[in-house]
Design a protein around this motif. Structure first.
Motif, PDB file in Angstrom:
ATOM      1  N   SER A   1      23.769  24.010 -29.313  1.00  0.00           N
ATOM      2  CA  SER A   1      23.640  23.030 -30.434  1.00  0.00           C
ATOM      3  C   SER A   1      22.358  23.280 -31.085  1.00  0.00           C
ATOM      4  CB  SER A   1      23.248  21.745 -29.592  1.00  0.00           C
ATOM      5  OG  SER A   1      24.900  21.365 -29.124  1.00  0.00           O
ATOM      6  N   LEU A   2      21.312  23.629 -30.341  1.00  0.00           N
ATOM      7  CA  LEU A   2      20.236  23.911 -30.922  1.00  0.00           C
ATOM      8  C   LEU A   2      20.245  25.158 -31.868  1.00  0.00           C
ATOM      9  CD1 LEU A   2      17.844  23.054 -27.996  1.00  0.00           C
ATOM     10  CD2 LEU A   2      17.895  21.834 -30.062  1.00  0.00           C
ATOM     11  N   LEU A   3      20.854  26.231 -31.635  1.00  0.00           N
ATOM     12  CA  LEU A   3      20.910  27.400 -32.254  1.00  0.00           C
ATOM     13  C   LEU A   3      21.853  27.051 -33.558  1.00  0.00           C
ATOM     14  CD1 LEU A   3      22.319  30.570 -29.901  1.00  0.00           C
ATOM     15  CD2 LEU A   3      20.002  30.391 -31.637  1.00  0.00           C
ATOM     16  N   ASN A   4      22.641  26.207 -33.466  1.00  0.00           N
ATOM     17  CA  ASN A   4      23.844  25.903 -34.477  1.00  0.00           C
ATOM     18  C   ASN A   4      23.083  24.965 -35.561  1.00  0.00           C
ATOM     19  OD1 ASN A   4      26.270  26.620 -35.708  1.00  0.00           O
ATOM     20  ND2 ASN A   4      27.040  24.879 -34.989  1.00  0.00           N
ATOM     21  N   GLY A   5      21.914  24.344 -35.123  1.00  0.00           N
ATOM     22  CA  GLY A   5      21.200  23.272 -36.091  1.00  0.00           C
ATOM     23  C   GLY A   5      22.004  22.030 -36.134  1.00  0.00           C
ATOM     24  N   ASP A   6      22.688  21.746 -34.953  1.00  0.00           N
ATOM     25  CA  ASP A   6      23.483  20.345 -34.665  1.00  0.00           C
ATOM     26  C   ASP A   6      22.603  19.273 -34.189  1.00  0.00           C
ATOM     27  OD1 ASP A   6      25.880  21.642 -35.593  1.00  0.00           O
ATOM     28  OD2 ASP A   6      26.227  22.463 -33.560  1.00  0.00           O
ATOM     29  N   VAL A   7      21.246  19.606 -33.841  1.00  0.00           N
ATOM     30  CA  VAL A   7      20.579  18.401 -33.409  1.00  0.00           C
ATOM     31  C   VAL A   7      19.746  17.414 -34.660  1.00  0.00           C
ATOM     32  CG1 VAL A   7      18.528  17.651 -31.960  1.00  0.00           C
ATOM     33  CG2 VAL A   7      20.350  19.321 -31.209  1.00  0.00           C
ATOM     34  N   GLY A   8      20.415  16.456 -34.963  1.00  0.00           N
ATOM     35  CA  GLY A   8      19.842  15.771 -36.118  1.00  0.00           C
ATOM     36  C   GLY A   8      20.910  15.715 -37.306  1.00  0.00           C
ATOM     37  N   ARG A   9      22.066  16.329 -37.267  1.00  0.00           N
ATOM     38  CA  ARG A   9      23.075  16.466 -38.206  1.00  0.00           C
ATOM     39  C   ARG A   9      24.373  15.674 -38.078  1.00  0.00           C
ATOM     40  NH1 ARG A   9      25.987  22.217 -39.989  1.00  0.00           N
ATOM     41  NH2 ARG A   9      25.942  23.008 -38.034  1.00  0.00           N
ATOM     42  N   PRO A  10      24.826  14.956 -38.893  1.00  0.00           N
ATOM     43  CA  PRO A  10      26.145  14.325 -38.808  1.00  0.00           C
ATOM     44  C   PRO A  10      27.123  15.220 -38.292  1.00  0.00           C
ATOM     45  CG  PRO A  10      25.197  13.597 -40.889  1.00  0.00           C
ATOM     46  CD  PRO A  10      24.438  14.822 -40.428  1.00  0.00           C
ATOM     47  N   GLY A  11      27.965  14.802 -37.284  1.00  0.00           N
ATOM     48  CA  GLY A  11      29.090  15.685 -36.572  1.00  0.00           C
ATOM     49  C   GLY A  11      28.264  16.584 -35.620  1.00  0.00           C
ATOM     50  N   GLY A  12      27.142  16.359 -35.192  1.00  0.00           N
ATOM     51  CA  GLY A  12      26.371  16.945 -33.891  1.00  0.00           C
ATOM     52  C   GLY A  12      25.791  15.817 -33.384  1.00  0.00           C
ATOM     53  N   VAL A  13      24.570  16.057 -32.868  1.00  0.00           N
ATOM     54  CA  VAL A  13      23.771  15.147 -32.086  1.00  0.00           C
ATOM     55  C   VAL A  13      22.832  14.171 -32.733  1.00  0.00           C
ATOM     56  CG1 VAL A  13      22.205  14.900 -29.959  1.00  0.00           C
ATOM     57  CG2 VAL A  13      23.610  16.948 -30.004  1.00  0.00           C
ATOM     58  N   VAL A  14      23.288  12.953 -32.678  1.00  0.00           N
ATOM     59  CA  VAL A  14      22.416  11.921 -33.532  1.00  0.00           C
ATOM     60  C   VAL A  14      21.515  11.204 -32.902  1.00  0.00           C
ATOM     61  CG1 VAL A  14      24.092  12.120 -35.448  1.00  0.00           C
ATOM     62  CG2 VAL A  14      24.568  10.486 -33.727  1.00  0.00           C
ATOM     63  N   ALA A  15      20.647  10.691 -33.417  1.00  0.00           N
ATOM     64  CA  ALA A  15      19.678   9.832 -32.605  1.00  0.00           C
ATOM     65  C   ALA A  15      19.862   8.234 -33.159  1.00  0.00           C
ATOM     66  CB  ALA A  15      18.243  10.084 -33.234  1.00  0.00           C
ATOM     67  N   ARG A  16      19.615   7.531 -32.035  1.00  0.00           N
ATOM     68  CA  ARG A  16      19.813   5.980 -32.052  1.00  0.00           C
ATOM     69  C   ARG A  16      18.536   5.323 -32.018  1.00  0.00           C
ATOM     70  NH1 ARG A  16      23.307   6.186 -26.759  1.00  0.00           N
ATOM     71  NH2 ARG A  16      25.426   7.066 -27.455  1.00  0.00           N
TER      72      ARG A  16
END
Lengths: 199, 717
Positions: free
Chosen positions: B361-376
């Motif tokens: 996830s971190l490699l793909n830049g998915d943390v913090g982007r819609p469709g990936g890992v989002v923050a509450r």
């Protein structure tokens, strides 16, 4: 001699047959059901007469969610009977024992189905357009409330089995056994699976 | 000539009587009445009569917290339905939730406090005596141990009740242990981020690819109905689901691609995928350049993944190299969600497998982007709170008093794992479970608590919820006198007002939400949401929540902070290269067998089944319970077993007897056995009657029990 013996045997056979049939048709029904008086006398005719001017569904109505309100609570009676109307024993009893203390009248229900049967009045009276009289007879035209005939074994009202002890009814009020429900559902092409009524 | 009655006359009389009786309705009526009489014995419970009412609430049986419409007669629930338009569950209720009202009457319900006596037998005691005993053990644990000697295992962490636990534990220098849930692994990702991290959620609905390591994506993962919605969407709209799993689960069968992986090799596959992303330059170069702290340099992530070539990975995992490359390229083509699954019976992946998976996830830049890992966004909390930790992070032998919360977390845990954390000589376990369950077998004291439909509490926030929410499990039936709220127990032990009531806590959170002024509130009776700002007072919001309403927050912008692709934990980092040392799939087949316990998603991992479900299980075999072992015909043949044979699966800790069920979809060398009460032992959760596979792993050195080396032997009668 042989002929006499045969006649005697036939005589005994007939005696047994008659006695058993009398017991089965008259004695057993009389012993099986106990008769319980309603807590209060009530005349449907008086209430639906021109003087009173009430309609059946003033008391026995369907709720907004489709449920059947059943027998009315005293909150309905109190509209007219807050004070005694007349001097009859039942009228005074109604006011003194139920209306004033705010106690519900423990009416005995003739057509109560067992707890495991789901019977929505709204579907039967509105969708299927079955008249009330088909199950309840001419109850709305009675002068007095008949005693409840309660099965000593099962606690069920006799109306469920039907007035005719043979269990066969050809005119209203019809019996309300499970087999009656199933027959009617099949006749009308309605779902008759177990879960239709036993939810 | 005299009149005499002969034998023939008597027989004539009896015959006539019999025929006469048969010609009357009496016998038939008698049969009918006897049948009814047997259904109406006085001791049989009777349905209440009374007004028909409809109320809205949320389900508390698992963290999904589905919206429920409960129809009651005379104050007792008679049916449960979903709530159409509910923001989280969208009208869905699982089979367990539909039957949830039966739990209050379950035969395995505990109806009095019990204690294990000196003889080892469990016996009933009064609540007063139980609380006194708990108080004594608490004093002893505090006087004899240091930090963490008192602990609470919270099966449903994240509620305000959990905050009360932590507040109470802070006064005792105790620790709050998070029970196992399907969202537990996401905490691993938080530890990989440098600095304080917010609560995180997975945005599955907007993902382009879902890389699931055994997670039940199509079987009810996260919010209720999410799986059904994923299945129902068109191919162009729904994410491409890659299921990495040994077992032919419903998700595996329904996924776009099912990778039948060798047991326990998830770390290798994740690092193999990373190898392709790095070697082909498919990762998010901008984010990695700015935020990755351990990509390059000696012992860095690039050096690590270089060792996991597709050929090597294929040898170990049993998945061909071309497929691994195809999956990696698909993964890098857009926002993706990686889910290291937690099986309700098999538990979590190993810590290094979770770390390796989230590094993708971190490699793909998915943390913090819609469709990936989002923050509450967080709701501010008050007061001093004790540390909250994972069970794996608790030092072995450190706990002197462990209180196990009674909530249903949905996941089972081996008793041996809990025992390892206890002080060997003085460790005590007090359970607040309302039911007999596997975790109780080691409990010294049991004080039964309420079931989810009897007590007010906070419904969970599911793993796939992109924003925070608050819904209440409003009680729909009265709690029996023998049950007690867990906070009341703590309050009685504390002998003071330190512990607030659950209603005070919920009201406090509701007030803080109202003060924040964010989000909207869903009204289940109207099926629509209104902005929170329309609620004039905090009392208005509270009444809406008590009416089954659901508050949902607004989404927050989140920029991924600096991170470590191999995590911050040195021990885990050191174990990552060791994944290559596993034997190849060919070697594995030579071994005897690998037992992989699993749990059904719509059955409580360590709790009872409602009667209607037990009937379904037993009569239809729709769900094979712990009496059956699923194995592929090839492995079974090598071991000498055929369909329907009885077999004994044995480890050093014991054995279980199962019936062999052949399924060619199961991976070679593996046998799957479900965790949970046997339906044959319905209502009996005593040792040996359920949760059997979890009696077998030793859990001596690690906290992962999904791969258990075992022997499969013929049953000698």
């Amino acid at each position: 001699m042989i002929l006499t013996q045969r006649r005697t045997t036939i005589l005994f056979f007939i005696i047994g047959l008659v006695v058993a049939m009398l017991a089965g048709w008259i004695a057993v029904p009389a012993a099986l059901y106990e008769s319980i008086e309603q807590p209060l006398g009530f005349s449907h005719v008086v209430h639906t007469s021109d003087d009173a001017g009430m309609e059946c569904d003033d008391c026995h109505h369907l709720t907004s969610e489709g449920g059947f309100a059943g027998i009315p609570k005293i909150a309905v009676c109190v509209d007219c009977h807050e004070e005694a109307i007349g001097t009859s024993v039942d009228e005074l009893k109604l006011v003194e024992e139920y209306i004033k203390p705010g106690r519900e009248i423990p009416w005995l229900v003739y057509a109560r189905q067992p707890d495991n049967a789901f019977f929505p009045h709204v579907r039967h009276t509105r969708l299927a357009k079955i008249p009330c009289e088909q199950c309840h007879g001419d109850h709305g035209q009675t002068e007095t409330l008949r005693p409840l005939k309660r099965n000593r074994f099962t606690g069920y009202s006799r109306d469920i089995w039907g007035n005719d002890f043979s269990g066969i009814t050809t005119s209203p009020p019809f019996s309300m056994k499970m087999s009656d429900c199933v027959d009617c559902h099949r006749k009308r092409g309605v779902r008759d699976s177990c879960l239709a009524c036993h939810k | 000539m005299g009149f005499s009655v002969k034998r023939r006359d008597f027989l004539g009389l009896v015959g006539g009587g019999a025929i006469g009786a048969a010609l009357s309705p009496a016998p038939w009526k008698g049969l009918d009445d006897i049948a009814i009489w047997t259904q109406n014995w006085s001791w049989k419970p009777r349905l209440p009569r009374g007004p028909v009412e409809v109320a809205f609430t949320h389900c508390g049986l698992c963290p999904a917290g589905c919206g429920l419409k409960v129809r009651s007669v005379g104050g007792n629930p008679v049916s449960i339905h979903g709530v159409p338009g509910h923001p989280s569950s969208t009208g869905f209720v699982c089979a367990l939730g539909l039957a949830g009202r039966y739990f209050s009457y379950h035969p395995s319900r505990i109806v009095e406090p019990t204690i294990v006596g000196t003889s080892g037998q469990r016996r009933g005691i009064s609540r007063k005596a139980a609380v006194r005993q708990l108080g004594d053990w608490l004093d002893k644990a505090r006087s004899g141990g240091g930090h963490g000697s008192v602990a609470i295992l919270d099966n449903h962490p994240g509620r305000v009740r959990s905050l009360a636990y932590r507040g109470w534990l802070a006064t005792l220098d105790g620790v709050h242990i998070k029970g196992l849930r399907e969202d537990t692994p996401i905490n691993r990702l938080r530890t990989m981020l440098d600095g304080p991290a917010p609560e995180l959620g997975l945005d599955i609905a907007r993902a382009r690819t879902v890389l699931s390591f055994g997670a039940p994506v199509l079987e009810g993962l996260g919010s209720g109905g999410a799986g059904a919605h994923l299945r129902g969407r068109s191919d162009t709209e729904k994410p491409y689901i890659v299921q990495i799993e040994t077992r032919p689960s419903r998700t595996a069968r329904g996924a776009d691609l099912w990778l039948r992986i060798a047991p326990g090799t998830e770390t290798v596959l994740a690092l193999g995928l990373a190898n392709i992303l790095v070697s082909e330059g498919l990762y998010d170069k901008e984010i990695i350049a700015q935020q990755a702290l351990d990509l390059d340099g000696p012992g860095g992530y690039r050096e690590l993944v270089a060792r996991f070539s597709p050929k090597q990975v294929s040898r170990i995992t049993g998945i061909d190299a071309a497929t691994i490359k195809k999956v990696a390229r698909r993964f890098a083509s857009g926002p993706a969600v990686v889910i290291p699954g937690v099986d309700p019976g098999g538990g979590p992946l190993s810590a290094e497998a979770q770390t390796a998976a989230f590094s993708l996830s971190l490699l793909n830049g998915d943390v913090g982007r819609p469709g990936g890992v989002v923050a509450r966004r967080a709701i501010p909390q008050e007061g001093q709170l004790a540390d909250t930790v994972e069970l794996a992070d608790v030092p072995d032998g450190s706990i002197r008093l462990l209180i196990v919360d009674g909530a249903a977390g949905g996941c089972a845990m081996p008793t041996s794992l809990l025992k390892r954390k206890l002080n060997p000589s003085e460790g005590r376990v007090v359970s607040l479970s309302p039911f007999e369950r596997s975790a109780l077998h080691g409990a010294d004291l049991v004080i039964p608590s309420t079931t989810p439909f009897e007590n007010i509490d906070e419904a969970g926030v599911p793993i796939d919820a992109p924003v925070d929410s608050m819904g209440l499990t409003v009680p729909s039936m009265r709690a029996p006198d023998y049950s007690v709220d867990s906070l009341s127990v703590l309050s009685m032990v504390a002998k003071s007002s330190v512990v607030p009531t659950i209603t005070e806590l919920l009201r406090g959170r509701s007030d803080r939400i109202h003060a924040g002024g964010r989000g909207s509130v869903f009204d289940p009776s109207k099926g629509e949401s209104v902005p929170l700002t329309e609620f004039q007072t905090n009392g208005d919001l509270w009444r809406a929540l008590m009416g089954g309403g659901l508050w949902t927050d607004t989404s927050a912008a989140f920029t991924c902070p600096p991170f470590r692709l191999m995590g911050a934990n040195a021990a885990i980092r050191d174990r990552l290269p060791q994944a290559l040392e596993q034997p190849s799939t060919a070697d594995r087949q030579a071994r005897e067998i690998v037992l992989m316990p699993f749990g059904w998603r719509d059955a409580p991992g360590d709790g009872p089944l409602p009667p209607v479900m037990a009937k379904l299980f037993r009569e239809t075999r729709l769900r094979l319970d712990s009496r059956f072992a699923t194995i592929c015909p090839k492995t079974a043949g090598e071991l000498g077993f055929a369909q329907g044979d009885k077999a004994s699966i044995k480890t050093s800790l014991g054995s279980i007897t199962v019936e062999v069920v052949l399924d060619p979809a199961v991976v070679d060398g593996v046998v799957h056995v479900a965790v949970g009460p046997s339906t044959e032992a319905f209502g009996d959760a005593s040792p040996g009657k359920g949760d059997q596979p979890l009696d077998l792993p030793s859990c001596k050195n690690d906290d992962c029990w999904r791969v258990i080396p075992a022997k499969m032997l013929e049953v000698v009668s």
